[in-house]
Design a protein around this motif. Structure first.
Motif, PDB file in Angstrom:
ATOM      1  N   VAL A   1      51.764  26.464  47.299  1.00 52.45           N
ATOM      2  CA  VAL A   1      50.358  26.157  47.020  1.00 52.45           C
ATOM      3  C   VAL A   1      50.138  24.648  47.124  1.00 52.45           C
ATOM      4  O   VAL A   1      49.148  24.185  47.700  1.00 52.45           O
ATOM      5  CB  VAL A   1      49.935  26.692  45.633  1.00 52.45           C
ATOM      6  CG1 VAL A   1      48.513  26.247  45.297  1.00 52.45           C
ATOM      7  CG2 VAL A   1      50.029  28.208  45.615  1.00 52.45           C
TER       8      VAL A   1
ATOM      9  N   LEU B   1      45.545  18.136  44.171  1.00 52.36           N
ATOM     10  CA  LEU B   1      45.369  18.933  42.957  1.00 52.36           C
ATOM     11  C   LEU B   1      46.230  18.430  41.810  1.00 52.36           C
ATOM     12  O   LEU B   1      47.337  17.937  42.014  1.00 52.36           O
ATOM     13  CB  LEU B   1      45.708  20.403  43.247  1.00 52.36           C
ATOM     14  CG  LEU B   1      44.869  21.086  44.331  1.00 52.36           C
ATOM     15  CD1 LEU B   1      45.220  22.564  44.405  1.00 52.36           C
ATOM     16  CD2 LEU B   1      43.379  20.922  44.073  1.00 52.36           C
TER      17      LEU B   1
ATOM     18  N   ARG C   1      39.602  27.179  45.842  1.00 53.69           N
ATOM     19  CA  ARG C   1      40.419  28.391  46.005  1.00 53.69           C
ATOM     20  C   ARG C   1      40.275  28.942  47.422  1.00 53.69           C
ATOM     21  O   ARG C   1      41.252  29.299  48.077  1.00 53.69           O
ATOM     22  CB  ARG C   1      39.930  29.445  45.001  1.00 53.69           C
ATOM     23  CG  ARG C   1      41.012  30.002  44.142  1.00 53.69           C
ATOM     24  CD  ARG C   1      40.592  31.029  43.116  1.00 53.69           C
ATOM     25  NE  ARG C   1      39.239  31.033  42.647  1.00 53.69           N
ATOM     26  CZ  ARG C   1      38.830  30.485  41.495  1.00 53.69           C
ATOM     27  NH1 ARG C   1      39.680  29.875  40.689  1.00 53.69           N
ATOM     28  NH2 ARG C   1      37.567  30.560  41.134  1.00 53.69           N
TER      29      ARG C   1
ATOM     30  N   MET D   1      41.938  26.819  50.100  1.00 50.10           N
ATOM     31  CA  MET D   1      43.403  26.984  50.114  1.00 50.10           C
ATOM     32  C   MET D   1      43.805  28.349  50.663  1.00 50.10           C
ATOM     33  O   MET D   1      44.761  28.452  51.438  1.00 50.10           O
ATOM     34  CB  MET D   1      43.959  26.746  48.719  1.00 50.10           C
ATOM     35  CG  MET D   1      43.906  25.265  48.371  1.00 50.10           C
ATOM     36  SD  MET D   1      44.890  24.853  46.969  1.00 50.10           S
ATOM     37  CE  MET D   1      43.912  25.632  45.716  1.00 50.10           C
ATOM     38  N   LEU D   2      43.070  29.379  50.261  1.00 50.82           N
ATOM     39  CA  LEU D   2      43.343  30.723  50.778  1.00 50.82           C
ATOM     40  C   LEU D   2      43.221  30.734  52.298  1.00 50.82           C
ATOM     41  O   LEU D   2      44.087  31.270  53.010  1.00 50.82           O
ATOM     42  CB  LEU D   2      42.338  31.692  50.153  1.00 50.82           C
ATOM     43  CG  LEU D   2      42.565  33.184  50.301  1.00 50.82           C
ATOM     44  CD1 LEU D   2      43.931  33.575  49.766  1.00 50.82           C
ATOM     45  CD2 LEU D   2      41.470  33.929  49.540  1.00 50.82           C
TER      46      LEU D   2
ATOM     47  N   ALA E   1      47.512  36.804  43.555  1.00 54.89           N
ATOM     48  CA  ALA E   1      46.855  38.093  43.289  1.00 54.89           C
ATOM     49  C   ALA E   1      45.917  38.473  44.435  1.00 54.89           C
ATOM     50  O   ALA E   1      45.861  39.643  44.834  1.00 54.89           O
ATOM     51  CB  ALA E   1      46.078  38.023  41.971  1.00 54.89           C
TER      52      ALA E   1
ATOM     53  N   THR F   1      38.714  16.663  46.443  1.00 57.00           N
ATOM     54  CA  THR F   1      39.196  17.265  45.203  1.00 57.00           C
ATOM     55  C   THR F   1      38.155  17.136  44.094  1.00 57.00           C
ATOM     56  O   THR F   1      37.954  18.062  43.304  1.00 57.00           O
ATOM     57  CB  THR F   1      40.521  16.614  44.773  1.00 57.00           C
ATOM     58  OG1 THR F   1      41.414  16.604  45.894  1.00 57.00           O
ATOM     59  CG2 THR F   1      41.161  17.387  43.636  1.00 57.00           C
TER      60      THR F   1
ATOM     61  N   PHE G   1      45.765  27.946  40.070  1.00 60.38           N
ATOM     62  CA  PHE G   1      45.520  28.546  41.385  1.00 60.38           C
ATOM     63  C   PHE G   1      46.685  29.409  41.880  1.00 60.38           C
ATOM     64  O   PHE G   1      46.456  30.393  42.585  1.00 60.38           O
ATOM     65  CB  PHE G   1      45.219  27.449  42.422  1.00 60.38           C
ATOM     66  CG  PHE G   1      43.853  26.835  42.276  1.00 60.38           C
ATOM     67  CD1 PHE G   1      42.745  27.605  41.951  1.00 60.38           C
ATOM     68  CD2 PHE G   1      43.665  25.467  42.478  1.00 60.38           C
ATOM     69  CE1 PHE G   1      41.481  27.041  41.827  1.00 60.38           C
ATOM     70  CE2 PHE G   1      42.399  24.891  42.356  1.00 60.38           C
ATOM     71  CZ  PHE G   1      41.306  25.681  42.029  1.00 60.38           C
TER      72      PHE G   1
ATOM     73  N   GLN H   1      46.414  33.041  40.853  1.00 62.40           N
ATOM     74  CA  GLN H   1      45.163  33.606  41.386  1.00 62.40           C
ATOM     75  C   GLN H   1      45.281  33.882  42.881  1.00 62.40           C
ATOM     76  O   GLN H   1      44.907  34.949  43.364  1.00 62.40           O
ATOM     77  CB  GLN H   1      43.999  32.639  41.136  1.00 62.40           C
ATOM     78  CG  GLN H   1      43.577  32.570  39.679  1.00 62.40           C
ATOM     79  CD  GLN H   1      42.467  31.552  39.450  1.00 62.40           C
ATOM     80  OE1 GLN H   1      42.254  30.659  40.271  1.00 62.40           O
ATOM     81  NE2 GLN H   1      41.765  31.672  38.339  1.00 62.40           N
ATOM     82  N   LEU H   2      45.810  32.905  43.622  1.00 67.79           N
ATOM     83  CA  LEU H   2      45.956  33.089  45.069  1.00 67.79           C
ATOM     84  C   LEU H   2      46.971  34.192  45.362  1.00 67.79           C
ATOM     85  O   LEU H   2      46.785  34.996  46.281  1.00 67.79           O
ATOM     86  CB  LEU H   2      46.372  31.772  45.735  1.00 67.79           C
ATOM     87  CG  LEU H   2      45.313  30.657  45.685  1.00 67.79           C
ATOM     88  CD1 LEU H   2      45.879  29.360  46.242  1.00 67.79           C
ATOM     89  CD2 LEU H   2      44.065  31.052  46.468  1.00 67.79           C
TER      90      LEU H   2
ATOM     91  N   ASP I   1      37.944  36.388  36.425  1.00 70.10           N
ATOM     92  CA  ASP I   1      39.044  36.597  37.370  1.00 70.10           C
ATOM     93  C   ASP I   1      38.469  36.679  38.790  1.00 70.10           C
ATOM     94  O   ASP I   1      37.601  37.516  39.049  1.00 70.10           O
ATOM     95  CB  ASP I   1      39.777  37.890  37.011  1.00 70.10           C
ATOM     96  CG  ASP I   1      40.766  38.285  38.103  1.00 70.10           C
ATOM     97  OD1 ASP I   1      41.428  37.383  38.646  1.00 70.10           O
ATOM     98  OD2 ASP I   1      40.852  39.487  38.422  1.00 70.10           O
ATOM     99  N   PRO I   2      38.922  35.799  39.698  1.00 66.07           N
ATOM    100  CA  PRO I   2      38.323  35.764  41.041  1.00 66.07           C
ATOM    101  C   PRO I   2      38.318  37.121  41.745  1.00 66.07           C
ATOM    102  O   PRO I   2      37.327  37.505  42.360  1.00 66.07           O
ATOM    103  CB  PRO I   2      39.212  34.775  41.799  1.00 66.07           C
ATOM    104  CG  PRO I   2      39.901  33.962  40.767  1.00 66.07           C
ATOM    105  CD  PRO I   2      39.976  34.797  39.527  1.00 66.07           C
ATOM    106  N   LEU I   3      39.410  37.862  41.624  1.00 66.02           N
ATOM    107  CA  LEU I   3      39.505  39.133  42.333  1.00 66.02           C
ATOM    108  C   LEU I   3      38.474  40.133  41.805  1.00 66.02           C
ATOM    109  O   LEU I   3      37.870  40.897  42.578  1.00 66.02           O
ATOM    110  CB  LEU I   3      40.930  39.682  42.183  1.00 66.02           C
ATOM    111  CG  LEU I   3      41.387  40.725  43.177  1.00 66.02           C
ATOM    112  CD1 LEU I   3      41.140  40.309  44.613  1.00 66.02           C
ATOM    113  CD2 LEU I   3      42.875  41.015  42.963  1.00 66.02           C
TER     114      LEU I   3
ATOM    115  N   GLN J   1      45.675  22.356  37.865  1.00 62.99           N
ATOM    116  CA  GLN J   1      45.020  23.142  38.919  1.00 62.99           C
ATOM    117  C   GLN J   1      46.052  23.995  39.664  1.00 62.99           C
ATOM    118  O   GLN J   1      45.795  25.155  39.975  1.00 62.99           O
ATOM    119  CB  GLN J   1      44.283  22.219  39.885  1.00 62.99           C
ATOM    120  CG  GLN J   1      42.959  21.693  39.323  1.00 62.99           C
ATOM    121  CD  GLN J   1      42.300  20.670  40.227  1.00 62.99           C
ATOM    122  OE1 GLN J   1      42.964  19.739  40.688  1.00 62.99           O
ATOM    123  NE2 GLN J   1      41.011  20.832  40.489  1.00 62.99           N
TER     124      GLN J   1
END
Lengths: 99, 472
Positions: free
Chosen positions: A9, A20, B352, B355-356, A34, B343, A28, A31-32, B411-413, A24
């Motif tokens: 990450v 970051l 998020r 980065m994803l 998941a 940032t 993250f 979360q990423l 929760d993001p998901l 952070q």
């Protein structure tokens, strides 16, 4: 493939030009992981014979006549910039101090 | 008054545009503090524009089909010399040097912009809670979200601040808030409405579309904003069939498919499914042939979308680097300036997704994630095409549930799952709209989604008008 390390990450953040904090990264990373784990259904599909779609329609290149037109927004564009000089965008040092 | 009633009265000289605008501004004055639909209300400009419309009427000129009709614009649509923030700190202070094509078309049609509406930062979210300026609230219950990302626009119409609003829809960002706020929301076919001047999120999915209190008003707004624009290379050159004169044609003989997968997916609430079943019955009663239909690949839509959209976003949002506009956080070198600006300027959801997307596009993972998601997109288009050989339109829930509580989906998901029914149409590029159809167990609005094949907005609007008529 759902595992995603904190180091990965941090590396991705660096690629995306983000700086970051440790907090952070701690937030993250799971979360990423998941979100990527949720994509396992797509990852598991055998799609070797399926062509990819990058766009809803098979678009052709779009051409127009090469006619000179006034764009006229240069001053407005520069006026919106954080810093300008001599009609250009001014940025901090790129290559270090001049010799 | 509906938008069409206002336009008729202003065009006939029975009401002034100024009086219409003043009335709506005073409504905003009363309820906006608790609802936060707007990032910016441009009262002075609105009154000046209203006076210009009134002058045209007085001079006997055609003031346009939407003369004097107030409209609220999502704050990711560029407006000359008026701040466009995308509800992000990174665009602080930025005033675009040009108008979006839709903004130009609205002005030419005589519509009056009242201001810029709140959204999830860069349109990434389903609740407006990801706005840097705080969430909007659902007018039906201010402890609930209005949906998102075009939540402010949905609230503006639902609260009566403006009879019309514009939003953008990348994975459901018009339809889902429309459903949660009890208004009509339309995502036209990809390419129908010019994206010139829409701040890009995911370019192969983004589409601008109307919010309105009625289907006829939404159709009138659609007819004004849609059509070819040489400034958008993905704009559809085909002629635009008008939709408004077909709204009363009914659905007799139309074939309507109820999409099984979108009624049975994880998290779809029984009271929402019950309203969709009622909608199917109403269409059958009006003469349509309604059957269940399987569109198997749509179950992969959510996963594919949350790889494709962040991938495109990570590329589109690379432009926010502190050099040319918006925020710059100073640093000794340009590289550090980039890092610190980005940032500090982006909120958590945008970070998020960047980065994803960067991960999904990175060497070693590209084939497994982005490449595979693009192939799933092909499967979804194929399955829709098979369904549209047998059906004229498809229906489903718009949102899995009615409006949820502020803060309920941290929760993001969990937040992403809100988009399960709306995403497939974006991936396919097809038109889809949400029309209010009663309320759920909690008394909050439920929206039914009407989907149609590419370019077939006419049939989609016809079905929506029939559903609206059945509720009247």
């Amino acid at each position: 493939m759902a595992s995603l390390s904190r180091e990965e990450v941090a590396h991705v953040a660096q690629l995306a030009r983000l700086n970051l904090t440790d907090e952070q990264l701690d937030t993250f990373t799971p979360q990423l992981a998941a979100i990527l784990a949720n994509a396992a259904d797509v990852e598991a599909l055998d799609l070797d014979d399926v062509p990819p779609t990058s766009h809803p329609y098979p678009l052709q290149n779009v051409w127009r006549p090469d006619v000179v037109r006034q764009s006229g927004v240069r001053d407005a564009v520069l006026a919106a910039a954080p810093a300008t000089q001599d009609g250009m965008f001014r940025v901090p040092s790129v290559l270090g101090d001049a010799p | 008054m509906s938008a069409l009633e206002i336009a008729a009265a202003v065009r006939a000289g029975e009401r002034t545009a100024r009086a219409v605008v003043e009335e709506h501004l005073s409504l905003i004055g009363v309820r906006e503090p608790e609802l936060h639909a707007f990032n910016l209300v441009t009262a002075e400009q609105a009154l000046a524009a209203a006076d210009a419309v009134d002058a045209r009427v007085a001079a006997g000129e055609d003031p346009g089909p939407l003369a004097g009709v107030p409209i609220a614009l999502k704050d990711n649509l560029c407006t000359t010399a008026i701040p466009t923030t995308c509800s992000s700190k990174i665009l602080a202070g930025w005033k675009p040097p040009y108008d979006a094509t839709v903004v130009e078309r609205l002005a030419a049609a005589g519509a009056i912009s009242l201001g810029k509406t709140n959204l999830d930062e860069f349109a990434m979210g389903s609740s407006t809670e990801h706005s840097a300026f705080g969430p909007s609230k659902n007018p039906h219950d201010i402890t609930k979200v209005p949906g998102g990302s075009s939540g402010g626009s949905a609230v503006a119409v639902a609260a009566g601040f403006a009879p019309l609003a514009l939003g953008s829809d990348t994975g459901g960002s018009i339809r889902q808030p429309a459903a949660l706020c009890g208004v009509v929301g339309v995502k036209p076919t990809y390419g129908r409405v010019s994206r010139y001047g829409l701040v890009a999120f995911a370019s192969s999915l983004d589409q601008i579309g109307p919010f309105a209190a009625t289907v006829a008003d939404a159709a009138a707004l659609y007819e004004v904003i849609a059509g070819y624009d040489p400034r958008d290379s993905t704009s559809i050159p085909e002629a635009l069939p008008p939709v408004r004169h077909r709204l009363d044609d009914g659905v007799a003989g139309l074939r309507v498919g109820l999409v099984t997968e979108l009624c049975q997916a994880e998290g779809i609430a029984p009271d929402v499914v019950a309203r969709v079943a009622a909608a199917a019955e109403a269409l059958a009663a009006a003469g349509a042939k309604v059957e269940e239909v399987s569109v198997p690949a749509v179950i992969y839509g959510l996963s594919a979308y949350y790889l494709i959209a962040p991938a495109e976003a990570s590329s589109n949002l690379a432009r926010y680097d502190g050099v040319r506009y918006g925020l710059r956080v100073d640093a000794p070198t340009t590289a550090e300036m980039y890092d610190r600006t980005r940032t500090e300027g982006f909120g958590p959801e945008v970070l998020r997704r960047i980065m994803l997307g960067t991960y999904a596009l990175s060497a070693g993972y590209y084939d497994a994630y982005y490449g595979k998601a693009q192939k799933v997109r092909t499967l979804i288009i194929r399955d829709f095409q098979a369904a549209y050989e047998r059906f004229d339109v498809l229906i489903s829930p718009t949102s899995p549930t009615t409006a949820f509580a502020l803060g309920a989906k941290a929760d993001p998901l969990a937040m992403y799952l809100n988009d399960i029914c709306t995403i497939p149409s974006n991936l396919a590029g097809h038109p889809a709209m949400s029309v209010p159809f009663g309320v759920g167990a909690d008394g909050l609005p439920v929206g039914v989604q009407v989907m149609a094949n590419a370019l077939d907005e006419v049939t989609m609007f016809q079905v929506a008008a029939t559903l609206e008529g059945a509720m009247a």
